[in-house]
Write a protein that holds these residues in place. Structure first.
Motif, short mmCIF file in Angstrom:
data_model
loop_
_atom_site.label_atom_id
_atom_site.label_comp_id
_atom_site.label_asym_id
_atom_site.label_seq_id
_atom_site.Cartn_x
_atom_site.Cartn_y
_atom_site.Cartn_z
N GLY A 191 0.13 -4.10 0.09
CA GLY A 191 1.16 -3.14 -0.55
C GLY A 191 2.48 -3.54 -0.69
O GLY A 191 3.53 -3.26 -1.42
N ASP B 150 4.01 -7.04 -7.12
CA ASP B 150 3.26 -6.34 -8.12
C ASP B 150 2.77 -4.90 -7.71
O ASP B 150 3.15 -3.88 -8.34
N SER B 151 2.56 -4.80 -6.32
CA SER B 151 2.08 -3.48 -5.79
C SER B 151 3.43 -2.70 -5.67
O SER B 151 3.34 -1.33 -5.65
N GLY C 278 2.45 6.83 -2.87
CA GLY C 278 2.10 5.76 -3.74
C GLY C 278 1.42 4.59 -3.24
O GLY C 278 0.67 3.84 -3.76
N ARG D 96 -2.04 2.78 -4.05
CA ARG D 96 -2.07 1.28 -4.30
C ARG D 96 -2.95 0.47 -3.48
O ARG D 96 -3.87 -0.38 -3.98
N SER D 97 -2.87 0.73 -2.09
CA SER D 97 -3.39 0.07 -1.32
C SER D 97 -4.74 0.13 -1.05
O SER D 97 -5.63 -0.63 -0.50
N GLU E 204 3.96 -0.90 -8.91
CA GLU E 204 3.10 0.23 -9.24
C GLU E 204 3.44 1.39 -8.07
O GLU E 204 3.16 2.46 -8.30
N ILE E 205 3.86 1.00 -6.97
CA ILE E 205 4.22 1.98 -5.89
C ILE E 205 5.22 2.99 -6.28
O ILE E 205 5.16 4.02 -6.46
N LYS F 173 4.14 5.11 -9.35
CA LYS F 173 3.42 6.33 -8.91
C LYS F 173 4.51 7.11 -8.01
O LYS F 173 4.33 8.42 -8.31
#
Length: 389
Positions: A60, A64-65, A318, A322-323, A68-69, A72
């Motif tokens: 997470g 990149d994560s 988020g 993602r995780s 995305e977090i 979201k």
């Protein structure tokens, strides 16, 4: 307090530790309980909870994560604000899902139409936002009118309108206004011109990916929500009606008007939910949009309708969304994340109710102590009777 000492600032005088501490401890306790129950589920499936949580955290925090977090979280936060507007008044707008779908679809279909080709990119983005809000508000007004004119519960009507809205969008997309790119298996609205794509934000280091630019709109929306609720007559009437509709009506608040207004505002904000992806990623409306409206309910409950609390809840959701990808790679059922989310919401609701009761009891004790006779005061004079004359 001595004459030379300064009085504490007004901000600190307004803070009540007896109420604040339970309110802060409630979400922490709820999240710990969710982690414990999820650990039990992992142990039952012969998985190591510590390893699973460690992998989720490590995955997470990757750049990149993080992108995305935040992407979201911006969607979840907008949905949560839409839900919170209703919650503040005691309304349960369960229809954010349908309002967001039909709002984004209509906005995307209009903005990508051939007769709109003359419009500059920035003006087209503004048009998309306005149309999405107007359509979302219009869809929510159906439930508002049913409630104020016929007494229909907004829970039932908005749930039904979710289904109707989704079917209307599917019908229009597949039979009338949708287009299908060569090799594609689904229909979408027309692709927006490149000049109307919302640019991303390079705010996360270590990656070439950019955060969706609509994050700025989400932040502005949070500030506007806080100001409207706490610093305007609308917010006062909204909260007053939510606390006690009978007292609010007696003080001159038009309860029916507030129901309609709150639903219109909630629906208008709901219309923005799918725009972060549409303007910054897909550049068109697809049937893949959905599910965010119901997540907004969970985030609003987790954040107790507070702008900062909902922001933290949106980031947490988020992160969990993602995780869960890494859990699949580790052979761990990703449903563990769903268990964590469900238990977290349920635990938070219970924990906040317990915290509210603790706070009320502490306040009652303080009021009782403050109104009691001070120590050493003279006893009340005995009543005069015929024998004492």
């Amino acid at each position: 307090m001595s004459a030379g000492s300064a009085a504490p600032p007004a901000f600190w005088r307004r803070i009540d530790p007896a109420k604040l501490v339970p309110q802060l401890a409630a979400p922490v306790a709820a999240l710990l309980l969710a982690a414990v129950i999820s650990s039990i589920a992992l142990i039952i499936t012969d998985k190591d909870p510590l390893q699973a949580f460690s992998d989720m955290y490590t995955f997470g925090i990757k750049p990149d994560s993080q992108v995305e977090i935040l992407n979201k979280a911006s969607e979840y936060y907008i949905a949560a604000v839409a839900v919170a507007i209703g919650f503040k008044m005691g309304l349960f707008n369960i229809g954010v899902e349908g309002q967001s779908k039909i709002g984004a679809f209509m906005a995307g279909a209009l903005a990508s139409a051939s007769f709109m080709s003359w419009m500059p990119g920035a003006l087209r983005i503004a048009l998309i936002m306005v149309v999405a809000m107007l359509v979302g508000a219009a869809w929510a007004s159906i439930a508002a009118l049913l409630k104020t004119r016929r007494g229909v519960s907004e829970v039932i009507s908005t749930l039904m309108l979710n289904v109707i809205g989704a079917q209307v969008v599917t019908w229009l997309l597949n039979d009338h206004w949708g287009v299908q790119a060569p090799g594609a298996q689904i229909k979408t609205t027309g692709i927006l011109p490149e000049e109307s794509w919302m640019p991303g934000l390079p705010i996360v280091s270590g990656t070439d990916q950019k955060v969706l630019g609509f994050l700025v709109v989400a932040v502005i929306l949070g500030v506007a929500y806080w100001f409207a609720i706490n610093r305007t007559r609308f917010g006062f009437d909204l909260r007053a009606t939510g606390y006690n509709p009978f007292a609010a009506t007696a003080s001159g608040v038009n309860a029916k008007k507030m129901v309609i207004t709150a639903m219109l505002v909630s629906g208008g904000i709901a219309g923005l939910v799918n725009l972060p992806r549409m303007l910054g990623e897909t550049h068109t409306y697809t049937e893949g949009f959905g599910g965010i409206g119901f997540t907004g309910i969970a985030v609003a409950l987790l954040g107790r309708n507070h702008p900062v609390g909902m922001a933290l809840g949106a980031i947490l959701w988020g992160f969990l969304a993602r995780s869960q990808l890494i859990l699949d790679l580790d052979g761990i059922p990703k449903e563990i994340v769903l268990i964590m989310q469900g238990v977290a919401v349920l635990s938070v609701v219970i924990a906040y109710e317990l915290a509210a009761r603790i706070g009320r009891r502490a306040q009652q004790r303080r009021v009782g102590a403050a109104t009691a006779a001070p120590a050493g005061s003279a006893p009340l004079a005995p009543a005069i009777t015929e024998e004492s004359k």
